[in-house]
Design a protein around this motif. Structure first.
Motif, PDB file in Angstrom:
ATOM      1  N   SER B 136       0.253   4.825 -20.239  1.00 11.00           N
ATOM      2  CA  SER B 136      -1.051   4.297 -19.800  1.00 11.00           C
ATOM      3  C   SER B 136      -1.166   2.793 -20.042  1.00 11.00           C
ATOM      4  O   SER B 136      -1.799   2.081 -19.257  1.00 11.00           O
ATOM      5  N   ILE B 137      -0.583   2.317 -21.128  1.00 10.19           N
ATOM      6  CA  ILE B 137      -0.638   0.869 -21.421  1.00 10.19           C
ATOM      7  C   ILE B 137       0.062   0.082 -20.314  1.00 10.19           C
ATOM      8  O   ILE B 137      -0.437  -0.940 -19.847  1.00 10.19           O
ATOM      9  N   PHE B 138       1.201   0.579 -19.864  1.00 14.04           N
ATOM     10  CA  PHE B 138       1.908  -0.108 -18.776  1.00 14.04           C
ATOM     11  C   PHE B 138       1.075  -0.076 -17.488  1.00 14.04           C
ATOM     12  O   PHE B 138       1.029  -1.054 -16.744  1.00 14.04           O
ATOM     13  N   LEU B 139       0.395   1.053 -17.245  1.00 14.65           N
ATOM     14  CA  LEU B 139      -0.448   1.149 -16.053  1.00 14.65           C
ATOM     15  C   LEU B 139      -1.623   0.167 -16.169  1.00 14.65           C
ATOM     16  O   LEU B 139      -1.952  -0.544 -15.209  1.00 14.65           O
ATOM     17  N   GLY B 140      -2.235   0.110 -17.338  1.00 14.09           N
ATOM     18  CA  GLY B 140      -3.346  -0.827 -17.586  1.00 14.09           C
ATOM     19  C   GLY B 140      -2.889  -2.267 -17.426  1.00 14.09           C
ATOM     20  O   GLY B 140      -3.597  -3.098 -16.850  1.00 14.09           O
ATOM     21  N   ALA B 141      -1.687  -2.546 -17.931  1.00 16.16           N
ATOM     22  CA  ALA B 141      -1.154  -3.912 -17.817  1.00 16.16           C
ATOM     23  C   ALA B 141      -0.916  -4.261 -16.348  1.00 16.16           C
ATOM     24  O   ALA B 141      -1.205  -5.381 -15.912  1.00 16.16           O
ATOM     25  N   ALA B 142      -0.413  -3.285 -15.579  1.00 11.76           N
ATOM     26  CA  ALA B 142      -0.171  -3.532 -14.143  1.00 11.76           C
ATOM     27  C   ALA B 142      -1.487  -3.863 -13.439  1.00 11.76           C
ATOM     28  O   ALA B 142      -1.552  -4.801 -12.634  1.00 11.76           O
ATOM     29  N   ILE B 143      -2.547  -3.117 -13.771  1.00  8.88           N
ATOM     30  CA  ILE B 143      -3.863  -3.379 -13.155  1.00  8.88           C
ATOM     31  C   ILE B 143      -4.363  -4.761 -13.570  1.00  8.88           C
ATOM     32  O   ILE B 143      -4.842  -5.540 -12.745  1.00  8.88           O
ATOM     33  N   GLY B 144      -4.238  -5.080 -14.851  1.00 11.27           N
ATOM     34  CA  GLY B 144      -4.678  -6.387 -15.356  1.00 11.27           C
ATOM     35  C   GLY B 144      -3.936  -7.534 -14.685  1.00 11.27           C
ATOM     36  O   GLY B 144      -4.509  -8.567 -14.364  1.00 11.27           O
ATOM     37  N   VAL B 145      -2.647  -7.335 -14.465  1.00 10.97           N
ATOM     38  CA  VAL B 145      -1.829  -8.380 -13.830  1.00 10.97           C
ATOM     39  C   VAL B 145      -2.214  -8.537 -12.355  1.00 10.97           C
ATOM     40  O   VAL B 145      -2.313  -9.645 -11.841  1.00 10.97           O
ATOM     41  N   LEU B 146      -2.455  -7.403 -11.691  1.00 16.61           N
ATOM     42  CA  LEU B 146      -2.794  -7.442 -10.264  1.00 16.61           C
ATOM     43  C   LEU B 146      -4.170  -8.032 -10.002  1.00 16.61           C
ATOM     44  O   LEU B 146      -4.365  -8.768  -9.042  1.00 16.61           O
ATOM     45  N   ALA B 147      -5.124  -7.707 -10.876  1.00 16.06           N
ATOM     46  CA  ALA B 147      -6.515  -8.112 -10.633  1.00 16.06           C
ATOM     47  C   ALA B 147      -6.712  -9.594 -10.933  1.00 16.06           C
ATOM     48  O   ALA B 147      -6.177 -10.109 -11.908  1.00 16.06           O
ATOM     49  N   LYS B 148      -7.509 -10.251 -10.082  1.00 13.26           N
ATOM     50  CA  LYS B 148      -7.766 -11.678 -10.294  1.00 13.26           C
ATOM     51  C   LYS B 148      -8.862 -11.891 -11.327  1.00 13.26           C
ATOM     52  O   LYS B 148      -8.939 -12.934 -11.964  1.00 13.26           O
ATOM     53  N   ASN B 149      -9.756 -10.901 -11.441  1.00 12.01           N
ATOM     54  CA  ASN B 149     -10.849 -11.035 -12.401  1.00 12.01           C
ATOM     55  C   ASN B 149     -11.258  -9.648 -12.910  1.00 12.01           C
ATOM     56  O   ASN B 149     -10.692  -8.637 -12.485  1.00 12.01           O
ATOM     57  N   GLN B 150     -12.261  -9.631 -13.759  1.00  5.85           N
ATOM     58  CA  GLN B 150     -12.658  -8.372 -14.398  1.00  5.85           C
ATOM     59  C   GLN B 150     -13.223  -7.366 -13.382  1.00  5.85           C
ATOM     60  O   GLN B 150     -12.989  -6.171 -13.508  1.00  5.85           O
ATOM     61  N   MET B 151     -13.963  -7.897 -12.390  1.00  6.35           N
ATOM     62  CA  MET B 151     -14.557  -6.992 -11.417  1.00  6.35           C
ATOM     63  C   MET B 151     -13.472  -6.294 -10.593  1.00  6.35           C
ATOM     64  O   MET B 151     -13.530  -5.089 -10.360  1.00  6.35           O
ATOM     65  N   ALA B 152     -12.478  -7.066 -10.202  1.00  7.22           N
ATOM     66  CA  ALA B 152     -11.371  -6.489  -9.432  1.00  7.22           C
ATOM     67  C   ALA B 152     -10.616  -5.466 -10.285  1.00  7.22           C
ATOM     68  O   ALA B 152     -10.187  -4.419  -9.788  1.00  7.22           O
ATOM     69  N   ALA B 153     -10.487  -5.748 -11.573  1.00  7.75           N
ATOM     70  CA  ALA B 153      -9.790  -4.823 -12.474  1.00  7.75           C
ATOM     71  C   ALA B 153     -10.556  -3.510 -12.580  1.00  7.75           C
ATOM     72  O   ALA B 153      -9.962  -2.427 -12.544  1.00  7.75           O
ATOM     73  N   THR B 154     -11.875  -3.610 -12.681  1.00  8.76           N
ATOM     74  CA  THR B 154     -12.689  -2.396 -12.791  1.00  8.76           C
ATOM     75  C   THR B 154     -12.534  -1.528 -11.546  1.00  8.76           C
ATOM     76  O   THR B 154     -12.413  -0.308 -11.644  1.00  8.76           O
ATOM     77  N   SER B 155     -12.518  -2.183 -10.372  1.00 11.42           N
ATOM     78  CA  SER B 155     -12.421  -1.396  -9.139  1.00 11.42           C
ATOM     79  C   SER B 155     -11.063  -0.711  -9.006  1.00 11.42           C
ATOM     80  O   SER B 155     -10.932   0.266  -8.284  1.00 11.42           O
TER      81      SER B 155
END
Lengths: 280, 232
Positions: B136-155
């Motif tokens: 899950s940490i790797f998946l979370g990191a992938a989302i964090g890296v992909l997202a430009k900001n917090q809102m994009a990360a949440t979506s």
């Protein structure tokens, strides 16, 4: 020393730096003066290794900016608006993150916070800081690792005159300590007050360079003297047009209140060279 | 290593004041402890709530906290400040990742001990949780890296978390959902937790888990190659 030779950088099809060449000497405050969008921040990013560029050469303290090592970067202090602060951490904790990263003694934190006059607010959360305090903390972060080169991007932009004056004082002190200061600004007063050497940048190109005084004298085409008499009358007198006689006459009559040479300021020089205002 | 340690220490201080992230680490252990002690139905399997909520915990806490931390640092420009201070992306991810894993493991340890799990079974439970957290940490990191900001990360993180955490639970009541759910690592962990230490792990389970780990790692590598940590 910072050396840049024929450097060019584009974003897509737009050329943002076009054949830039310049030299910044040790212990000098070097200013890059230009309006927003002139390419000032881009040049700082290039020199600090944040951005790649297409052609030309650039080195800082002898190190090619394309191949900056960790040790090279340790010599840099960078203050830029988009380098954020940890808002939930205190000022002290913010700086400790960076002293820990660089392996610098924590004693430096207290000293640098005193230098930027934030020592009384060291334990205050950054989210509660004013804009001026945040700028001073950004400066403190750039200074805490004792850098040899300071890159300051618009260090006093949007600040009140008192805070700006304090920041200028800190910059001068670091210069006295032998630090190279590379600063960008669109504020001609700041450039005049602080910089030993200036480069005027417009649309990615250097349009002129020299010390602030040299630049103003170089573009003093009018060569006039303005006198104000005691009855409030102002007169513009050309150097070669009986100015001496007129001043002598007013002096003899005891009516001379002020006398000033009328060389242009940096804003006027920039306008003449580019047709644009600096603050634009 | 010094850089990773500095990031880890920074994160420890920061999370104490970051309620959005802190709640991710506390919520499920708290619910588990309350439910286990408050609701006791006859013939309910041992550690029913612990196993059920543990799967939700491993699907939610690491993904949301990891992506929230990285995307916030990107949005606020603190990540750029770190990168300019010669912190390598590996050191940064290591510092945040170790912190995230430690916080999640602390939660898992507390909830399992308070729910009365101990001995060999407890160690087995923690080992399984650690592996699940890592994926899950790797998946979370992938989302964090992909997202430009917090809102994009949440979506991005919300659908991922919903699928991974709720499918095992819904699958208990619906065979069709169960058939789909079994291809996700969270369902496999749920089965492994239910089977206990003496249960046999099927080849299919092993293959599904390995495939999930490889896919998540692949997504992370692709995201990193595409966006980097701090690319213009």
């Amino acid at each position: 020393m910072i050396e840049v030779t024929n450097l060019s950088k584009s974003f897509g099809t737009k050329k943002v730096l076009d054949g830039i060449s310049m030299t910044v000497r040790d212990g000098e405050i070097f200013g890059l003066l230009g309006p927003s969008g002139a390419g000032k921040t881009t040049l700082i990013r290039v020199l600090t290794g944040q951005l790649k560029f297409e052609s030309g050469e650039a080195s800082v303290m002898g190190a090619d900016v394309r191949k900056l090592s960790g040790e090279d970067k340790k010599q840099f202090g960078i203050m830029m608006d988009d380098l954020g602060l940890y808002e939930r951490l205190t000022a002290y904790q913010n700086l400790k993150v960076f002293t820990d990263i660089y392996g610098v003694s924590v004693d430096a934190i207290g000293k640098v916070l005193a230098e930027v006059k934030l020592d009384q607010d060291a334990k205050k959360e950054v989210s509660k800081f004013s804009k001026g305090m945040k700028e001073r903390l950004r400066l403190a972060r750039a200074l805490v690792t004792h850098p040899k080169v300071l890159f300051l991007d618009e260090p006093t932009s949007g600040l009140d005159p008192q805070t700006a004056k304090e920041i200028h004082e800190i910059i001068r002190n670091r210069k006295e300590a032998g630090c190279i200061i590379f600063l960008t600004t669109h504020n001609m007063t700041e450039a005049e007050k602080l910089c030993d050497h200036l480069v005027l940048l417009n649309e990615g190109k250097i349009v002129e360079s020299g010390s602030p005084r040299e630049l103003c004298l170089r573009y003093d085409h009018q060569k006039r003297i303005e006198i104000t008499t005691t009855d409030g009358e102002k007169e513009q007198l050309p150097f070669a047009g009986g100015a001496v006689e007129r001043i002598e006459q007013v002096l003899k009559e005891g009516r001379l209140l002020t006398i000033h040479s009328q060389e242009p300021n940096l804003e006027t020089v920039f306008m003449e060279l580019t047709g644009r205002k600096l603050e634009a | 290593m010094r850089e990773a340690k500095a990031i880890l220490q920074k994160q420890m201080i920061d999370t104490r004041k970051n309620r959005a992230v802190l709640i991710q680490f506390i919520l499920f252990p708290l619910i588990t402890i309350v439910m286990s002690n408050a609701v006791n139905i006859q013939d309910m399997p041992e550690h029913f709530y612990l196993k059920l909520f543990s799967v939700m915990y491993l699907a939610m806490a690491p993904i949301s906290s990891m992506s929230a931390i990285i995307s916030e640092e990107k949005e606020k420009g603190t990540l750029r400040a770190l990168m300019m201070s010669n912190v390598s992306p590996v050191s940064y991810l290591l510092g945040v990742g170790i912190y995230d894993l430690a916080a999640c493991m602390l939660g898992a340890t507390l909830m399992s001990r308070i729910c009365g799990m101990n001995g060999e079974e407890w160690r087995y439970y923690l080992a399984l949780m650690a592996i699940g957290f890592l994926i899950s940490i790797f998946l979370g990191a992938a989302i964090g890296v992909l997202a430009k900001n917090q809102m994009a990360a949440t979506s991005l993180q919300v659908p991922a978390m919903c699928i991974l955490s709720f499918l095992p639970m819904i699958g208990q009541f619906n065979d069709t959902v169960a058939k789909v759910a079994k291809y996700f690592y969270t369902e496999q962990f749920y089965q492994l937790l239910n089977n206990g230490i003496h249960g046999k792990m099927s080849t299919e389970s092993m293959v599904i888990l390995a495939c999930n780990a490889i896919i998540v790692l692949g997504v992370f590598i692709l995201a990193y190659k595409k966006r980097g940590l701090n690319r213009e």
